[in-house]
Scaffold this motif. Structure first.
Motif, PDB file in Angstrom:
ATOM      1  N   LYS A 127      38.202  45.750  45.589  1.00 25.37           N
ATOM      2  CA  LYS A 127      38.184  46.440  44.302  1.00 25.37           C
ATOM      3  C   LYS A 127      37.885  47.914  44.529  1.00 25.37           C
ATOM      4  N   THR A 177      38.366  47.454  37.805  1.00 24.49           N
ATOM      5  CA  THR A 177      38.698  46.202  38.507  1.00 24.49           C
ATOM      6  C   THR A 177      37.447  45.358  38.756  1.00 24.49           C
ATOM      7  N   SER A 232      36.734  43.851  34.946  1.00 27.70           N
ATOM      8  CA  SER A 232      37.831  42.936  34.591  1.00 27.70           C
ATOM      9  C   SER A 232      37.548  42.072  33.360  1.00 27.70           C
TER      10      SER A 232
END
Length: 151
Positions: A66, A71, A74
């Motif tokens: 990541k 990310t 998420s």
């Protein structure tokens, strides 16, 4: 003064059971089935924590892939996991709310861990880049000196 003491006069050491558990020896014995079930809960806790530790190790490794906060966080994936565990809980006869609350807490804690790991990785990369710049400049000066272009 009488040598007989009332319960109020007894020390905590006096109230400790012969087995050292702190149980009042005058209290009724605990049902053996309760003790058996408590031992089962303890064994399950050991297994659950072991599995959570495995899950944490996988998340830690996943963090290496990541690159940014988005990310890591998420939100779509979080909702996907929560929906999955609610369904699994229902399949196993467990109240889905317990599974959801547990996983939301787990995810929050692991997200915090991932953010720390991401920041540490960024800091290490920045330090390496800075060290590389200094080393590169030093190598350039050394090459110049070696070529007779001294300062």
């Amino acid at each position: 003064m009488s040598t007989d003491r009332t319960n109020a006069d007894r020390t905590s050491a006096d109230r400790t059971g012969a087995d050292g558990t702190g149980a009042d020896p005058s209290s009724p014995a605990i049902d053996p089935r309760i003790e058996e079930l408590r031992l089962s809960v303890d064994a399950l806790d050991r297994r659950i924590v072991g599995l959570l530790a495995e899950r944490t190790a996988v998340v830690r490794e996943l963090t290496g892939f990541k690159r940014d906060e988005e990310t890591v966080r998420s939100p779509g994936r979080v909702e996907q996991v929560v929906a999955k565990v609610r369904g699994l809980a229902d399949e196993h006869g467990m109240p889905p709310g317990i599974a959801e609350a547990t996983y939301r807490t787990l995810i929050d804690e692991l997200t915090g861990m991932q953010m720390v790991l991401l920041e540490e990785r960024r800091a290490a990369a920045a330090a390496a880049a800075a060290a590389g710049s200094v080393a590169g400049a030093a190598a350039g000066v050394a090459a110049g000196v070696a070529a007779g272009e001294g300062p």
